[in-house]
Scaffold this motif. Structure first.
Motif, PDB file in Angstrom:
ATOM      1  N   MET A 159      99.000  34.244 -56.006  1.00 45.25           N
ATOM      2  CA  MET A 159      98.876  34.286 -57.464  1.00 45.25           C
ATOM      3  C   MET A 159      98.948  32.867 -58.015  1.00 45.25           C
ATOM      4  SD  MET A 159     101.210  36.348 -60.228  1.00 45.25           S
ATOM      5  CE  MET A 159     100.659  37.937 -59.581  1.00 45.25           C
ATOM      6  N   MET A 160      98.136  32.609 -59.026  1.00 38.89           N
ATOM      7  CA  MET A 160      98.118  31.295 -59.650  1.00 38.89           C
ATOM      8  C   MET A 160      98.814  31.368 -61.007  1.00 38.89           C
ATOM      9  SD  MET A 160      96.241  29.620 -57.375  1.00 38.89           S
ATOM     10  CE  MET A 160      95.595  28.128 -58.132  1.00 38.89           C
ATOM     11  N   ARG A 161      99.557  30.334 -61.337  1.00 40.79           N
ATOM     12  CA  ARG A 161     100.109  30.225 -62.686  1.00 40.79           C
ATOM     13  C   ARG A 161      99.513  28.993 -63.352  1.00 40.79           C
ATOM     14  NH1 ARG A 161     104.249  26.417 -62.503  1.00 40.79           N
ATOM     15  NH2 ARG A 161     105.027  25.962 -60.397  1.00 40.79           N
ATOM     16  N   ALA A 162      99.435  29.025 -64.665  1.00 43.70           N
ATOM     17  CA  ALA A 162      98.776  27.966 -65.413  1.00 43.70           C
ATOM     18  C   ALA A 162      99.809  27.060 -66.077  1.00 43.70           C
ATOM     19  CB  ALA A 162      97.845  28.565 -66.463  1.00 43.70           C
ATOM     20  N   ARG A 163      99.568  25.754 -65.970  1.00 46.01           N
ATOM     21  CA  ARG A 163     100.391  24.758 -66.660  1.00 46.01           C
ATOM     22  C   ARG A 163      99.507  24.049 -67.670  1.00 46.01           C
ATOM     23  NH1 ARG A 163     101.290  19.187 -65.484  1.00 46.01           N
ATOM     24  NH2 ARG A 163     100.323  19.407 -63.429  1.00 46.01           N
ATOM     25  N   ALA A 164      99.790  24.267 -68.937  1.00 50.60           N
ATOM     26  CA  ALA A 164      98.980  23.643 -69.981  1.00 50.60           C
ATOM     27  C   ALA A 164      99.078  22.124 -69.875  1.00 50.60           C
ATOM     28  CB  ALA A 164      99.445  24.109 -71.355  1.00 50.60           C
ATOM     29  N   ILE A 165      97.961  21.457 -70.165  1.00 46.34           N
ATOM     30  CA  ILE A 165      97.926  20.006 -70.021  1.00 46.34           C
ATOM     31  C   ILE A 165      96.877  19.442 -70.974  1.00 46.34           C
ATOM     32  CG2 ILE A 165      96.185  19.978 -68.177  1.00 46.34           C
ATOM     33  CD1 ILE A 165      97.878  17.788 -66.803  1.00 46.34           C
ATOM     34  N   SER A 166      97.165  18.301 -71.550  1.00 50.07           N
ATOM     35  CA  SER A 166      96.161  17.638 -72.375  1.00 50.07           C
ATOM     36  C   SER A 166      95.172  16.914 -71.462  1.00 50.07           C
ATOM     37  CB  SER A 166      96.816  16.627 -73.320  1.00 50.07           C
ATOM     38  OG  SER A 166      97.292  15.505 -72.586  1.00 50.07           O
TER      39      SER A 166
ATOM     40  N   GLU B 280      82.956  33.294 -51.417  1.00 49.20           N
ATOM     41  CA  GLU B 280      82.916  32.786 -50.051  1.00 49.20           C
ATOM     42  C   GLU B 280      83.785  31.543 -49.845  1.00 49.20           C
ATOM     43  OE1 GLU B 280      78.877  32.247 -48.784  1.00 49.20           O
ATOM     44  OE2 GLU B 280      78.393  34.375 -49.003  1.00 49.20           O
ATOM     45  N   VAL B 281      83.758  30.631 -50.787  1.00 49.08           N
ATOM     46  CA  VAL B 281      84.483  29.360 -50.622  1.00 49.08           C
ATOM     47  C   VAL B 281      85.880  29.423 -51.225  1.00 49.08           C
ATOM     48  CG1 VAL B 281      84.440  26.890 -51.170  1.00 49.08           C
ATOM     49  CG2 VAL B 281      82.329  28.061 -50.507  1.00 49.08           C
ATOM     50  N   ARG B 282      86.026  30.228 -52.295  1.00 44.21           N
ATOM     51  CA  ARG B 282      87.308  30.351 -52.998  1.00 44.21           C
ATOM     52  C   ARG B 282      87.801  28.969 -53.427  1.00 44.21           C
ATOM     53  NH1 ARG B 282      91.245  34.157 -49.647  1.00 44.21           N
ATOM     54  NH2 ARG B 282      92.183  34.439 -51.717  1.00 44.21           N
ATOM     55  N   PRO B 283      87.066  28.312 -54.292  1.00 41.41           N
ATOM     56  CA  PRO B 283      87.405  26.930 -54.651  1.00 41.41           C
ATOM     57  C   PRO B 283      88.785  26.771 -55.263  1.00 41.41           C
ATOM     58  CG  PRO B 283      85.767  27.850 -56.164  1.00 41.41           C
ATOM     59  CD  PRO B 283      85.871  28.798 -55.016  1.00 41.41           C
ATOM     60  N   GLN B 284      89.334  27.828 -55.873  1.00 44.17           N
ATOM     61  CA  GLN B 284      90.682  27.711 -56.423  1.00 44.17           C
ATOM     62  C   GLN B 284      91.714  27.475 -55.331  1.00 44.17           C
ATOM     63  OE1 GLN B 284      92.015  30.281 -59.663  1.00 44.17           O
ATOM     64  NE2 GLN B 284      89.962  31.120 -59.778  1.00 44.17           N
ATOM     65  N   ARG B 285      91.415  27.891 -54.111  1.00 44.60           N
ATOM     66  CA  ARG B 285      92.309  27.633 -52.990  1.00 44.60           C
ATOM     67  C   ARG B 285      91.859  26.413 -52.184  1.00 44.60           C
ATOM     68  NH1 ARG B 285      96.077  31.375 -51.586  1.00 44.60           N
ATOM     69  NH2 ARG B 285      96.033  33.371 -52.684  1.00 44.60           N
ATOM     70  N   ALA B 286      90.561  26.158 -52.159  1.00 42.86           N
ATOM     71  CA  ALA B 286      90.045  25.055 -51.342  1.00 42.86           C
ATOM     72  C   ALA B 286      90.346  23.692 -51.957  1.00 42.86           C
ATOM     73  CB  ALA B 286      88.537  25.223 -51.152  1.00 42.86           C
ATOM     74  N   ALA B 287      90.392  23.612 -53.289  1.00 39.53           N
ATOM     75  CA  ALA B 287      90.589  22.321 -53.960  1.00 39.53           C
ATOM     76  C   ALA B 287      92.064  21.934 -53.973  1.00 39.53           C
ATOM     77  CB  ALA B 287      90.051  22.380 -55.384  1.00 39.53           C
TER      78      ALA B 287
END
Length: 214
Positions: A1-8, A185-192
């Motif tokens: 699971m991913m959580r989001a951290r707000a950032i400018s 196929e690549v799942r860039p959220q995990r690959a990056a």
């Protein structure tokens, strides 16, 4: 699971520049800024140049869009084939040979910033540029991950499916299945190494893997 951290945007650029500049000072650093055109990865890549130079790192900017294959190969299956766009448009071998491999340990440091002008379908004929020790090459593009390209740091600018569809011009929406395939196929959220959610350009967030749900 991913959580989001707000950032400018300014803080994001500074954090990325710090990550890159923290690499060993005499080693080359190859950075990918990946994302669909609607996510504007080129803008983020451009914004890294000045803060990296302020940190003493020479920088070369490269766009993967200048390493597309000739039209005779790229468009062999037509101009709107999403699988061809996914598999055949980028000349990954040329990008590896001309940009990334020269920055391997012991490499020449001689980088070709652009190879093929797809607008007129001919070579740029640019000279090679030498990147000094400790220099950084920042490559922006789409569908860059999962190709075996060597990057010390990769950032993926992610859009939700709805935001991606809204931000993609009507004449490019035929590409949407390719982006869906990339997600699958690549799942860039995990690959990056770094994932930036950019549904709202002025309200960015860094997506962080929740260790409790790995």
């Amino acid at each position: 699971m991913m959580r989001a951290r707000a950032i400018s945007r300014d803080v994001l650029v500074e954090e990325l520049a710090e990550l890159i500049a923290a690499r060993p000072p005499r080693e080359w650093v190859r950075v990918a800024v990946d994302g669909a055109p609607a996510a504007r990865p080129g803008r983020l890549a451009d914004e890294l140049v000045a803060p990296l130079r302020l940190r003493g790192r020479p920088v070369l900017r490269v766009s993967a869009g200048d390493f597309l294959r000739p039209a005779s190969l790229r468009l062999e299956h037509g101009r709107t084939d999403p699988d061809a766009f996914y598999e055949d448009w980028l000349d990954a071998k040329a990008l590896r040979r001309e940009v990334l491999e020269p920055l391997d340990p012991g490499g020449s440091g001689q980088v070709l910033r652009a190879l093929w002008d797809s607008r007129v379908d001919r070579a740029y004929r640019l000279p090679y540029q030498e990147l000094p020790a400790g220099g950084v090459v920042v490559v922006d593009g789409t569908l860059l991950l999962g190709r075996g390209l060597a990057f010390e740091l990769s950032a993926h600018v992610w859009l939700s499916p709805g935001a991606l569809a809204r931000g993609t011009p009507a004449d490019e929406r035929w590409r949407l299945p390719a982006y869906e395939r990339y997600e699958r196929e690549v799942r860039p959220q995990r690959a990056a190494d770094v994932v930036v959610r950019a549904d709202h350009p002025d309200r960015l967030a860094v997506l962080v893997q929740d260790e409790d749900h790995e």
